[in-house]
Design a protein around this motif. Structure first.
Motif, PDB file in Angstrom:
ATOM      1  N   GLY A 172      -3.818  -9.836  -0.633  1.00  0.00           N
ATOM      2  CA  GLY A 172      -5.090  -9.147  -0.811  1.00  0.00           C
ATOM      3  C   GLY A 172      -4.942  -7.828  -1.542  1.00  0.00           C
ATOM      4  N   SER A 173      -3.902  -7.070  -1.193  1.00  0.00           N
ATOM      5  CA  SER A 173      -3.671  -5.777  -1.842  1.00  0.00           C
ATOM      6  C   SER A 173      -3.336  -5.949  -3.326  1.00  0.00           C
ATOM      7  CB  SER A 173      -2.534  -5.024  -1.142  1.00  0.00           C
ATOM      8  OG  SER A 173      -2.931  -4.631   0.147  1.00  0.00           O
ATOM      9  N   MET A 174      -2.508  -6.969  -3.629  1.00  0.00           N
ATOM     10  CA  MET A 174      -2.141  -7.209  -5.021  1.00  0.00           C
ATOM     11  C   MET A 174      -3.345  -7.660  -5.830  1.00  0.00           C
ATOM     12  SD  MET A 174       0.769  -7.041  -6.840  1.00  0.00           S
ATOM     13  CE  MET A 174      -0.248  -6.071  -7.967  1.00  0.00           C
TER      14      MET A 174
ATOM     15  N   ALA B  28       0.696  -0.352   6.204  1.00  0.00           N
ATOM     16  CA  ALA B  28       0.447   0.075   4.831  1.00  0.00           C
ATOM     17  C   ALA B  28       1.057  -0.943   3.870  1.00  0.00           C
ATOM     18  CB  ALA B  28       1.063   1.451   4.598  1.00  0.00           C
ATOM     19  N   VAL B  29       0.455  -1.082   2.708  1.00  0.00           N
ATOM     20  CA  VAL B  29       0.999  -1.910   1.630  1.00  0.00           C
ATOM     21  C   VAL B  29       1.146  -1.021   0.397  1.00  0.00           C
ATOM     22  CG1 VAL B  29       0.645  -3.891   0.112  1.00  0.00           C
ATOM     23  CG2 VAL B  29      -0.012  -4.036   2.523  1.00  0.00           C
ATOM     24  N   THR B  30       2.319  -1.038  -0.195  1.00  0.00           N
ATOM     25  CA  THR B  30       2.582  -0.222  -1.377  1.00  0.00           C
ATOM     26  C   THR B  30       2.766  -1.113  -2.595  1.00  0.00           C
ATOM     27  OG1 THR B  30       3.646   1.512  -0.050  1.00  0.00           O
ATOM     28  CG2 THR B  30       4.131   1.507  -2.403  1.00  0.00           C
ATOM     29  N   ILE B  31       2.116  -0.738  -3.691  1.00  0.00           N
ATOM     30  CA  ILE B  31       2.266  -1.451  -4.964  1.00  0.00           C
ATOM     31  C   ILE B  31       3.361  -0.751  -5.771  1.00  0.00           C
ATOM     32  CG2 ILE B  31       1.142  -2.225  -7.086  1.00  0.00           C
ATOM     33  CD1 ILE B  31      -0.053  -3.483  -4.572  1.00  0.00           C
ATOM     34  N   TYR B  32       4.324  -1.528  -6.241  1.00  0.00           N
ATOM     35  CA  TYR B  32       5.450  -0.999  -7.014  1.00  0.00           C
ATOM     36  C   TYR B  32       5.480  -1.622  -8.409  1.00  0.00           C
ATOM     37  CZ  TYR B  32       7.650   0.759  -2.701  1.00  0.00           C
ATOM     38  OH  TYR B  32       7.928   1.427  -1.530  1.00  0.00           O
ATOM     39  N   THR B  33       6.076  -0.879  -9.352  1.00  0.00           N
ATOM     40  CA  THR B  33       6.501  -1.440 -10.620  1.00  0.00           C
ATOM     41  C   THR B  33       7.991  -1.114 -10.740  1.00  0.00           C
ATOM     42  OG1 THR B  33       6.034  -1.592 -12.980  1.00  0.00           O
ATOM     43  CG2 THR B  33       5.856   0.607 -11.992  1.00  0.00           C
ATOM     44  N   PHE B  34       8.545  -1.194 -11.933  1.00  0.00           N
ATOM     45  CA  PHE B  34       9.975  -0.913 -12.105  1.00  0.00           C
ATOM     46  C   PHE B  34      10.199   0.138 -13.190  1.00  0.00           C
ATOM     47  CE2 PHE B  34      10.019  -4.821  -9.840  1.00  0.00           C
ATOM     48  CZ  PHE B  34      11.179  -4.792  -9.073  1.00  0.00           C
ATOM     49  N   LYS B  35      11.067   1.088 -12.873  1.00  0.00           N
ATOM     50  CA  LYS B  35      11.490   2.114 -13.833  1.00  0.00           C
ATOM     51  C   LYS B  35      12.991   2.310 -13.708  1.00  0.00           C
ATOM     52  CE  LYS B  35       7.470   5.094 -14.626  1.00  0.00           C
ATOM     53  NZ  LYS B  35       6.952   6.491 -14.547  1.00  0.00           N
ATOM     54  N   ASN B  36      13.676   2.303 -14.836  1.00  0.00           N
ATOM     55  CA  ASN B  36      15.125   2.538 -14.863  1.00  0.00           C
ATOM     56  C   ASN B  36      15.886   1.636 -13.889  1.00  0.00           C
ATOM     57  OD1 ASN B  36      14.735   4.706 -16.735  1.00  0.00           O
ATOM     58  ND2 ASN B  36      14.162   6.025 -15.002  1.00  0.00           N
ATOM     59  N   GLY B  37      15.466   0.368 -13.826  1.00  0.00           N
ATOM     60  CA  GLY B  37      16.198  -0.602 -13.014  1.00  0.00           C
ATOM     61  C   GLY B  37      15.959  -0.520 -11.534  1.00  0.00           C
ATOM     62  N   ALA B  38      14.896   0.169 -11.107  1.00  0.00           N
ATOM     63  CA  ALA B  38      14.609   0.306  -9.673  1.00  0.00           C
ATOM     64  C   ALA B  38      13.118   0.251  -9.417  1.00  0.00           C
ATOM     65  CB  ALA B  38      15.185   1.620  -9.150  1.00  0.00           C
ATOM     66  N   PRO B  39      12.703  -0.196  -8.222  1.00  0.00           N
ATOM     67  CA  PRO B  39      11.263  -0.189  -7.888  1.00  0.00           C
ATOM     68  C   PRO B  39      10.732   1.236  -7.924  1.00  0.00           C
ATOM     69  CG  PRO B  39      12.498  -1.543  -6.340  1.00  0.00           C
ATOM     70  CD  PRO B  39      13.509  -0.791  -7.144  1.00  0.00           C
ATOM     71  N   PHE B  40       9.504   1.377  -8.437  1.00  0.00           N
ATOM     72  CA  PHE B  40       8.847   2.679  -8.557  1.00  0.00           C
ATOM     73  C   PHE B  40       7.453   2.551  -7.975  1.00  0.00           C
ATOM     74  CE2 PHE B  40       6.079   5.632 -10.857  1.00  0.00           C
ATOM     75  CZ  PHE B  40       6.751   6.836 -10.688  1.00  0.00           C
ATOM     76  N   ALA B  41       7.152   3.356  -6.941  1.00  0.00           N
ATOM     77  CA  ALA B  41       5.889   3.246  -6.225  1.00  0.00           C
ATOM     78  C   ALA B  41       4.720   3.759  -7.070  1.00  0.00           C
ATOM     79  CB  ALA B  41       5.971   4.023  -4.921  1.00  0.00           C
ATOM     80  N   LEU B  42       3.635   2.974  -7.062  1.00  0.00           N
ATOM     81  CA  LEU B  42       2.429   3.354  -7.787  1.00  0.00           C
ATOM     82  C   LEU B  42       1.321   3.813  -6.849  1.00  0.00           C
ATOM     83  CD1 LEU B  42       2.222   0.433 -10.384  1.00  0.00           C
ATOM     84  CD2 LEU B  42       2.862   2.808 -10.853  1.00  0.00           C
TER      85      LEU B  42
ATOM     86  N   ASP C 261       7.705  -2.019 -16.526  1.00  0.00           N
ATOM     87  CA  ASP C 261       6.334  -1.803 -16.061  1.00  0.00           C
ATOM     88  C   ASP C 261       5.446  -3.038 -16.249  1.00  0.00           C
ATOM     89  OD1 ASP C 261       5.943  -1.805 -18.792  1.00  0.00           O
ATOM     90  OD2 ASP C 261       5.275   0.284 -18.919  1.00  0.00           O
ATOM     91  N   ASN C 262       6.033  -4.112 -16.770  1.00  0.00           N
ATOM     92  CA  ASN C 262       5.322  -5.395 -16.861  1.00  0.00           C
ATOM     93  C   ASN C 262       5.318  -6.146 -15.531  1.00  0.00           C
ATOM     94  OD1 ASN C 262       8.200  -5.626 -17.403  1.00  0.00           O
ATOM     95  ND2 ASN C 262       7.857  -7.806 -17.688  1.00  0.00           N
ATOM     96  N   VAL C 263       6.162  -5.712 -14.583  1.00  0.00           N
ATOM     97  CA  VAL C 263       6.265  -6.376 -13.279  1.00  0.00           C
ATOM     98  C   VAL C 263       5.678  -5.478 -12.197  1.00  0.00           C
ATOM     99  CG1 VAL C 263       7.832  -7.338 -11.548  1.00  0.00           C
ATOM    100  CG2 VAL C 263       8.332  -7.646 -13.987  1.00  0.00           C
ATOM    101  N   LEU C 264       4.806  -6.034 -11.380  1.00  0.00           N
ATOM    102  CA  LEU C 264       4.233  -5.310 -10.244  1.00  0.00           C
ATOM    103  C   LEU C 264       4.344  -6.172  -9.001  1.00  0.00           C
ATOM    104  CD1 LEU C 264       2.131  -4.681 -12.878  1.00  0.00           C
ATOM    105  CD2 LEU C 264       1.375  -2.996 -11.216  1.00  0.00           C
ATOM    106  N   CYS C 265       4.579  -5.523  -7.861  1.00  0.00           N
ATOM    107  CA  CYS C 265       4.737  -6.263  -6.610  1.00  0.00           C
ATOM    108  C   CYS C 265       4.152  -5.466  -5.453  1.00  0.00           C
ATOM    109  CB  CYS C 265       6.212  -6.579  -6.356  1.00  0.00           C
ATOM    110  SG  CYS C 265       7.300  -5.134  -6.414  1.00  0.00           S
ATOM    111  N   ALA C 266       3.787  -6.188  -4.397  1.00  0.00           N
ATOM    112  CA  ALA C 266       3.204  -5.567  -3.199  1.00  0.00           C
ATOM    113  C   ALA C 266       4.193  -5.688  -2.045  1.00  0.00           C
ATOM    114  CB  ALA C 266       1.898  -6.254  -2.832  1.00  0.00           C
ATOM    115  N   GLN C 267       4.512  -4.565  -1.435  1.00  0.00           N
ATOM    116  CA  GLN C 267       5.475  -4.544  -0.320  1.00  0.00           C
ATOM    117  C   GLN C 267       4.864  -3.879   0.904  1.00  0.00           C
ATOM    118  OE1 GLN C 267       9.401  -2.876  -1.189  1.00  0.00           O
ATOM    119  NE2 GLN C 267       9.490  -2.073   0.885  1.00  0.00           N
ATOM    120  N   GLY C 268       5.082  -4.479   2.077  1.00  0.00           N
ATOM    121  CA  GLY C 268       4.604  -3.893   3.313  1.00  0.00           C
ATOM    122  C   GLY C 268       5.356  -2.616   3.637  1.00  0.00           C
ATOM    123  N   GLY C 269       4.634  -1.610   4.118  1.00  0.00           N
ATOM    124  CA  GLY C 269       5.260  -0.343   4.484  1.00  0.00           C
ATOM    125  C   GLY C 269       4.882   0.769   3.531  1.00  0.00           C
ATOM    126  N   ALA C 270       5.038   1.979   4.008  1.00  0.00           N
ATOM    127  CA  ALA C 270       4.756   3.150   3.184  1.00  0.00           C
ATOM    128  C   ALA C 270       5.957   3.440   2.282  1.00  0.00           C
ATOM    129  CB  ALA C 270       4.454   4.345   4.085  1.00  0.00           C
TER     130      ALA C 270
END
Length: 377
Positions: free
Chosen positions: A154-156, A360-374, A271-280
């Motif tokens: 739902g969050s994604m 909480a659900v956090t949406i992430y993308t990727f920067k410099n080879g690591a998940p980056f919270a949006l 930044d073409n990849v986005l994902c939803a992860q549970g937790g702050a």
């Protein structure tokens, strides 16, 4: 001389008796961890195991006392290979060994059948399996320690509609309990948000060639693809999307929110990849940086997706043992449902079905080879 020998013998006997008395006051409590410790998702299984291991080492250093005895926690780790059959066998092995408190499984497809084994043995199972079916059997000892597919999907979908302004999306799922579950929730919420689902294709959690289904979706002029599956398939999918000139977003759930995704996908994951992860966002929690520092010092690497959640749930279980002054899993489970725990990555409190009351659900993308919270919602 004889007198001295008697004194030495008496002192030795006294030390032995004192040692035996101390041992008599110590009780071993076995804590199980089950997950994919081999195969493509071993990175996640080891990360979860490390979270539990760190918690138990810290607890043992503090000398926890329950029922007048010092408790020594002992980790029993088992590889369920991310496979339902192996997961059931592992569950039986753990309960046969007298393990009443289990962290895992990682995969929904393993957690659903394994939960019955743990329930029948009166054991507690704490899983990150996100498929809603995991907590629908009414088992009092089952806890889902993260957001469910309903919340993640739902969050994604909400983010895709409101922030990304996407209109047409293709969906792929890997036919696992996790992949099907999160894809179904995403589709439901996406349609409710006004997004057109132009096609729904299927693969497996062992596949590596996605050219045919990607070409099929490309012909539908989609704005993005949502993938219900794991990083070992998501990463090559991102690479093949680029090779086919399918320059759209790749969306997914928590299983894509891992450094492993970038490691396997290379420059095709950004930044073409986005994902939803549970937790702050761990970095922004009061105890987050401290946990990261301790984890890195112990395991020589940064924590991955759910190490902190496994650490927190282990601490919550032990807090509940102490509060109830009991090692009976049914008593501990009841104490957990009646209380809450402020952990590293959030506050844990469960409803009657063992789901988090708030997650909480956090949406992430990727920067410099690591998940980056949006964003977090």
């Amino acid at each position: 001389m004889a007198s001295n020998n008697k004194s030495i013998a008496f002192a030795a006997a006294s030390l032995l008796l004192a040692s035996q008395a101390a041992l008599a006051q110590e009780q071993v409590v076995k804590i199980g961890i089950t997950g994919p410790l081999s195969g493509a998702n071993a990175f996640a299984g080891k990360d979860n195991e490390n979270g539990v291991r760190l918690a138990l080492e810290e607890l043992n250093a503090k000398k926890v006392s329950i029922g007048g005895k010092t408790i020594k926690f002992e980790l029993k780790s088992e590889d369920d290979q991310g496979d339902p059959k192996a997961g059931v066998a592992v569950a039986q092995k753990l309960v046969d060994a007298g393990v009443h408190f289990v962290l895992g499984p990682y995969n929904s497809g393993v957690a659903i059948p394994a939960s019955r084994i743990y329930n029948d043995a009166g054991a507690i199972m704490s899983t990150v399996g996100t498929n809603p079916k995991v907590t629908q059997s009414g088992y009092k000892g089952v806890f889902r320690i993260v957001a469910s597919d309903t919340q993640l999907g739902g969050s994604m979908a909400g983010y895709a509609a409101k922030q990304l302004k996407l209109k047409t999306i293709g969906v792929i799922d890997d036919r696992t309990a996790f992949g099907q579950g999160i894809a179904a929730e995403f589709v439901k919420q996406a349609k409710a948000s006004g997004i057109t689902v132009a096609g729904h294709e299927f693969t497996t959690d062992k596949a590596s060639d996605f050219a045919a289904i990607l070409t099929k979706l490309k012909s539908k002029n989609i704005d993005a693809i949502f993938f219900g599956g794991y990083a070992p398939q998501g990463a090559p999918m991102a690479r093949q999307m680029r090779q086919l000139g399918l320059n759209v977003k790749l969306l997914g759930g928590d299983t894509l929110c891992s450094p492993e995704m970038a490691k396997l996908g290379g420059d095709a994951v950004g930044d073409n990849v986005l994902c939803a992860q549970g937790g702050a966002i761990l970095d922004k929690q009061a105890d987050g940086p401290g946990f990261q520092t301790r984890y890195k010092a112990r395991f020589k690497q940064a924590p991955d997706v759910y190490a902190a959640a496994f650490y927190d749930q282990t601490m919550f279980m032990v807090q509940s043992m102490k509060a109830a002054n009991s090692l009976d899993p049914s008593v501990v489970a009841a104490a957990m449902r009646a209380s809450s725990y402020k952990g590293v990555v959030g506050t844990y409190a469960y409803d009657a079905n063992g789901n988090m009351k708030q997650s909480a659900v956090t949406i992430y993308t990727f920067k410099n080879g690591a998940p980056f919270a949006l964003a977090t919602n």
